[in-house]
Design a protein around this motif. Structure first.
Motif, PDB file in Angstrom:
ATOM      1  N   MET A   1       0.817  -1.188   0.000  1.00 46.87           N
ATOM      2  CA  MET A   1       0.000   0.000   0.000  1.00 46.87           C
ATOM      3  C   MET A   1       0.866   1.259   0.000  1.00 46.87           C
ATOM      4  O   MET A   1       0.541   2.217  -0.678  1.00 46.87           O
ATOM      5  N   VAL A   2       1.951   1.202   0.748  1.00 45.89           N
ATOM      6  CA  VAL A   2       2.863   2.350   0.791  1.00 45.89           C
ATOM      7  C   VAL A   2       3.436   2.629  -0.592  1.00 45.89           C
ATOM      8  O   VAL A   2       3.550   3.787  -1.012  1.00 45.89           O
ATOM      9  N   GLU A   3       3.757   1.602  -1.335  1.00 49.97           N
ATOM     10  CA  GLU A   3       4.291   1.776  -2.689  1.00 49.97           C
ATOM     11  C   GLU A   3       3.266   2.426  -3.608  1.00 49.97           C
ATOM     12  O   GLU A   3       3.611   3.266  -4.442  1.00 49.97           O
ATOM     13  N   LYS A   4       2.003   2.055  -3.459  1.00 46.72           N
ATOM     14  CA  LYS A   4       0.950   2.651  -4.294  1.00 46.72           C
ATOM     15  C   LYS A   4       0.758   4.129  -3.956  1.00 46.72           C
ATOM     16  O   LYS A   4       0.608   4.958  -4.853  1.00 46.72           O
ATOM     17  N   ILE A   5       0.779   4.451  -2.667  1.00 43.68           N
ATOM     18  CA  ILE A   5       0.655   5.855  -2.258  1.00 43.68           C
ATOM     19  C   ILE A   5       1.853   6.646  -2.766  1.00 43.68           C
ATOM     20  O   ILE A   5       1.712   7.757  -3.274  1.00 43.68           O
ATOM     21  N   HIS A   6       3.026   6.055  -2.645  1.00 45.74           N
ATOM     22  CA  HIS A   6       4.244   6.710  -3.129  1.00 45.74           C
ATOM     23  C   HIS A   6       4.149   6.984  -4.633  1.00 45.74           C
ATOM     24  O   HIS A   6       4.501   8.068  -5.092  1.00 45.74           O
ATOM     25  N   ALA A   7       3.665   6.019  -5.391  1.00 46.58           N
ATOM     26  CA  ALA A   7       3.558   6.186  -6.843  1.00 46.58           C
ATOM     27  C   ALA A   7       2.564   7.281  -7.216  1.00 46.58           C
ATOM     28  O   ALA A   7       2.777   8.025  -8.187  1.00 46.58           O
ATOM     29  N   LEU A   8       1.474   7.399  -6.472  1.00 43.46           N
ATOM     30  CA  LEU A   8       0.482   8.428  -6.773  1.00 43.46           C
ATOM     31  C   LEU A   8       0.960   9.832  -6.404  1.00 43.46           C
ATOM     32  O   LEU A   8       0.496  10.806  -6.987  1.00 43.46           O
ATOM     33  N   THR A   9       1.852   9.927  -5.448  1.00 47.09           N
ATOM     34  CA  THR A   9       2.270  11.248  -4.964  1.00 47.09           C
ATOM     35  C   THR A   9       3.689  11.616  -5.378  1.00 47.09           C
ATOM     36  O   THR A   9       4.321  12.442  -4.728  1.00 47.09           O
ATOM     37  N   THR A  10       4.180  11.045  -6.450  1.00 47.20           N
ATOM     38  CA  THR A  10       5.513  11.409  -6.932  1.00 47.20           C
ATOM     39  C   THR A  10       5.475  12.789  -7.575  1.00 47.20           C
ATOM     40  O   THR A  10       4.421  13.304  -7.934  1.00 47.20           O
ATOM     41  N   TYR A  11       6.635  13.374  -7.724  1.00 47.94           N
ATOM     42  CA  TYR A  11       6.732  14.708  -8.310  1.00 47.94           C
ATOM     43  C   TYR A  11       6.216  14.743  -9.740  1.00 47.94           C
ATOM     44  O   TYR A  11       5.691  15.745 -10.190  1.00 47.94           O
ATOM     45  N   SER A  12       6.354  13.650 -10.452  1.00 48.39           N
ATOM     46  CA  SER A  12       5.910  13.631 -11.847  1.00 48.39           C
ATOM     47  C   SER A  12       4.395  13.616 -11.974  1.00 48.39           C
ATOM     48  O   SER A  12       3.866  13.813 -13.066  1.00 48.39           O
ATOM     49  N   MET A  13       3.675  13.414 -10.869  1.00 50.75           N
ATOM     50  CA  MET A  13       2.210  13.398 -10.911  1.00 50.75           C
ATOM     51  C   MET A  13       1.612  14.732 -10.473  1.00 50.75           C
ATOM     52  O   MET A  13       0.408  14.827 -10.245  1.00 50.75           O
ATOM     53  N   ALA A  14       2.412  15.778 -10.383  1.00 51.20           N
ATOM     54  CA  ALA A  14       1.937  17.082  -9.916  1.00 51.20           C
ATOM     55  C   ALA A  14       1.005  17.758 -10.919  1.00 51.20           C
ATOM     56  O   ALA A  14       0.353  18.736 -10.587  1.00 51.20           O
ATOM     57  N   TRP A  15       0.890  17.229 -12.108  1.00 55.81           N
ATOM     58  CA  TRP A  15       0.026  17.826 -13.121  1.00 55.81           C
ATOM     59  C   TRP A  15      -1.448  17.608 -12.835  1.00 55.81           C
ATOM     60  O   TRP A  15      -2.297  18.362 -13.303  1.00 55.81           O
ATOM     61  N   GLU A  17      -5.127  17.289 -10.832  1.00 53.47           N
ATOM     62  CA  GLU A  17      -5.853  18.120  -9.880  1.00 53.47           C
ATOM     63  C   GLU A  17      -5.767  17.530  -8.474  1.00 53.47           C
ATOM     64  O   GLU A  17      -5.745  16.313  -8.308  1.00 53.47           O
ATOM     65  N   THR A  18      -5.751  18.386  -7.485  1.00 57.16           N
ATOM     66  CA  THR A  18      -5.671  17.955  -6.099  1.00 57.16           C
ATOM     67  C   THR A  18      -6.892  17.117  -5.718  1.00 57.16           C
ATOM     68  O   THR A  18      -6.768  16.096  -5.047  1.00 57.16           O
ATOM     69  N   THR A  19      -8.072  17.542  -6.157  1.00 56.79           N
ATOM     70  CA  THR A  19      -9.290  16.792  -5.825  1.00 56.79           C
ATOM     71  C   THR A  19      -9.264  15.398  -6.418  1.00 56.79           C
ATOM     72  O   THR A  19      -9.724  14.442  -5.787  1.00 56.79           O
ATOM     73  N   LEU A  20      -8.705  15.250  -7.610  1.00 52.30           N
ATOM     74  CA  LEU A  20      -8.603  13.936  -8.239  1.00 52.30           C
ATOM     75  C   LEU A  20      -7.628  13.046  -7.474  1.00 52.30           C
ATOM     76  O   LEU A  20      -7.905  11.865  -7.250  1.00 52.30           O
ATOM     77  N   LEU A  21      -6.521  13.612  -7.041  1.00 54.26           N
ATOM     78  CA  LEU A  21      -5.549  12.841  -6.269  1.00 54.26           C
ATOM     79  C   LEU A  21      -6.148  12.383  -4.938  1.00 54.26           C
ATOM     80  O   LEU A  21      -6.000  11.226  -4.555  1.00 54.26           O
ATOM     81  N   VAL A  22      -6.834  13.287  -4.249  1.00 55.02           N
ATOM     82  CA  VAL A  22      -7.454  12.927  -2.968  1.00 55.02           C
ATOM     83  C   VAL A  22      -8.514  11.864  -3.191  1.00 55.02           C
ATOM     84  O   VAL A  22      -8.637  10.922  -2.403  1.00 55.02           O
ATOM     85  N   TYR A  23      -9.280  11.956  -4.281  1.00 55.24           N
ATOM     86  CA  TYR A  23     -10.275  10.932  -4.595  1.00 55.24           C
ATOM     87  C   TYR A  23      -9.612   9.565  -4.790  1.00 55.24           C
ATOM     88  O   TYR A  23     -10.070   8.557  -4.255  1.00 55.24           O
TER      89      TYR A  23
END
Length: 100
Positions: A1-15, A17-23
């Protein structure tokens, strides 16, 4: 699970929307919590809550180019109330069976 969270919150995913990431984070966290709800899980939930909040703060600082502050820049009230991030350690506390 930590790896999945890490992958979603990498610097390359900053493009995204915040609401989409939180969802996406909420969807993953709730699914994980439903799967592992049997047994003692409070320590695991707290650890995952802390890790998710830290990664989301780091992601937000990178996305909006905010410098790191003493309090992390984004307090827990902003993450959990304003953005609506799920807090696993608080799940089930409002259920009637949990108050018995």
């Amino acid at each position: 699970m930590v790896e999945k969270i890490h992958a979603l919150t990498t610097y390359s995913m900053a493009w995204q929307e915040t609401t989409l990431l939180v969802y996406k984070l909420n969807h993953m966290l709730l699914g994980w919590a439903n799967y592992f709800q049997v047994g003692t899980y409070n320590r695991a939930y707290r650890a995952l809550d802390n890790y998710t909040a830290t990664r989301l703060r780091r992601w937000l600082r990178n996305k909006y180019k905010v410098r790191k502050r003493a309090g992390g820049g984004y307090p827990p009230s902003y993450l959990y109330q304003t953005l609506g991030l799920v807090r696993l350690s608080r799940l089930g506390r409002d259920d009637p069976w949990a108050k018995a």
